[in-house]
Write a protein that holds these residues in place. Sequence first.
Motif, PDB file in Angstrom:
ATOM      1  N   UNK A 190       3.243   7.112 -20.252  1.00 18.93           N
ATOM      2  CA  UNK A 190       3.959   8.178 -19.548  1.00 18.93           C
ATOM      3  C   UNK A 190       3.611   8.104 -18.060  1.00 18.93           C
ATOM      4  N   UNK A 191       4.356   7.312 -17.277  1.00 20.41           N
ATOM      5  CA  UNK A 191       4.029   7.160 -15.855  1.00 20.41           C
ATOM      6  C   UNK A 191       4.389   8.410 -15.057  1.00 20.41           C
ATOM      7  N   UNK A 192       3.658   8.631 -13.970  1.00 18.61           N
ATOM      8  CA  UNK A 192       3.998   9.724 -13.074  1.00 18.61           C
ATOM      9  C   UNK A 192       5.290   9.408 -12.343  1.00 18.61           C
ATOM     10  N   UNK A 193       6.075  10.415 -12.017  1.00 17.33           N
ATOM     11  CA  UNK A 193       7.323  10.169 -11.267  1.00 17.33           C
ATOM     12  C   UNK A 193       7.018   9.520  -9.918  1.00 17.33           C
ATOM     13  N   UNK A 194       7.916   8.663  -9.486  1.00 23.19           N
ATOM     14  CA  UNK A 194       7.779   8.027  -8.178  1.00 23.19           C
ATOM     15  C   UNK A 194       8.178   9.026  -7.101  1.00 23.19           C
ATOM     16  N   UNK A 195       7.360   9.146  -6.073  1.00 22.93           N
ATOM     17  CA  UNK A 195       7.642  10.042  -4.962  1.00 22.93           C
ATOM     18  C   UNK A 195       8.405   9.310  -3.862  1.00 22.93           C
ATOM     19  N   UNK A 196       9.225  10.026  -3.133  1.00 26.35           N
ATOM     20  CA  UNK A 196       9.877   9.454  -1.966  1.00 26.35           C
ATOM     21  C   UNK A 196       8.831   9.220  -0.883  1.00 26.35           C
ATOM     22  N   UNK A 197       8.962   8.129  -0.169  1.00 31.10           N
ATOM     23  CA  UNK A 197       7.990   7.789   0.874  1.00 31.10           C
ATOM     24  C   UNK A 197       7.889   8.893   1.923  1.00 31.10           C
ATOM     25  N   UNK A 198       9.009   9.467   2.280  1.00 30.30           N
ATOM     26  CA  UNK A 198       9.036  10.514   3.307  1.00 30.30           C
ATOM     27  C   UNK A 198       8.267  11.769   2.891  1.00 30.30           C
ATOM     28  N   UNK A 199       8.058  11.948   1.595  1.00 29.28           N
ATOM     29  CA  UNK A 199       7.357  13.129   1.101  1.00 29.28           C
ATOM     30  C   UNK A 199       5.850  12.953   1.044  1.00 29.28           C
ATOM     31  N   UNK A 200       5.370  11.742   1.311  1.00 32.65           N
ATOM     32  CA  UNK A 200       3.939  11.485   1.245  1.00 32.65           C
ATOM     33  C   UNK A 200       3.274  11.806   2.575  1.00 32.65           C
ATOM     34  N   UNK A 248       0.839  -1.206   0.000  1.00 33.55           N
ATOM     35  CA  UNK A 248       0.000   0.000   0.000  1.00 33.55           C
ATOM     36  C   UNK A 248       0.871   1.253   0.000  1.00 33.55           C
ATOM     37  N   UNK A 249       1.942   1.236   0.792  1.00 37.54           N
ATOM     38  CA  UNK A 249       2.835   2.383   0.845  1.00 37.54           C
ATOM     39  C   UNK A 249       3.546   2.591  -0.492  1.00 37.54           C
ATOM     40  N   UNK A 250       3.998   1.517  -1.087  1.00 47.41           N
ATOM     41  CA  UNK A 250       4.701   1.612  -2.371  1.00 47.41           C
ATOM     42  C   UNK A 250       3.765   2.056  -3.487  1.00 47.41           C
ATOM     43  N   UNK A 251       2.541   1.565  -3.459  1.00 46.75           N
ATOM     44  CA  UNK A 251       1.560   1.982  -4.466  1.00 46.75           C
ATOM     45  C   UNK A 251       1.294   3.479  -4.364  1.00 46.75           C
ATOM     46  N   UNK A 252       1.251   3.993  -3.134  1.00 50.61           N
ATOM     47  CA  UNK A 252       1.054   5.437  -2.938  1.00 50.61           C
ATOM     48  C   UNK A 252       2.203   6.247  -3.511  1.00 50.61           C
TER      49      UNK A 252
END
Length: 202
Positions: free
Chosen positions: A189-199, A118-122
């Motif tokens: 065109x996938x969205x950039x992956x965000x760092x977990x700490x930024x979520x 779930x965290x990685x999908x976010x």
Amino acid sequence: MSRHSISGQQNKMVTIRDARLADDGRLLEIYAPYVRETAITFETEVPELMEFRQRMEHVRRRYPYLVAEEKGRILGYAYASAFHTRAAYDWAVETTIYVDRDCRHGGIGGSLYKALEAALESMGVLNLNACIAAPVAGIEDEHLTNDSEGFHAHLGYTLVGRFHKCGYKFGRWYDMIWMEKMLGVHVETPKPVQAYADLNLC
């Protein structure tokens, strides 16, 4: 990440939360028997606490590092790390999990992995990859069974490759397999992956 309570066997309540650096001693306590007594990890020497803590710090800069605890005692942990450092691999991670050996087969591993997914999908991660030690020709011994492959298969991972006799531990050879699971659709065109700490997952 907000805390989540999950029901385990025998009505136990287990909480999944983000790991803290102060958890390092307990996490190393869980990990050490896997190094000393099993071929589940190909590491042959238990790392020093400071090194283990540095590994945690490195993971937590970008990826989730989760623990499962019951009544304040940590029973297992799971985390993701870079599948490869090159930018084109941003949407893929390697997953890792360890559960206290006295608490296996109680649903803790599955709950940790579900929370990790779930965290990685976010974050926008699409590919989960697991590097798993495997007995040669499937023949189990006192140091390694096929349980890890079965655990990942039960959670939807599929086998994509096998490296034969690439690990040597306890005076014998072991295979290594890769299993994968897809979390989402691979668009043009996938969205950039965000760092977990930024979520903001609260």
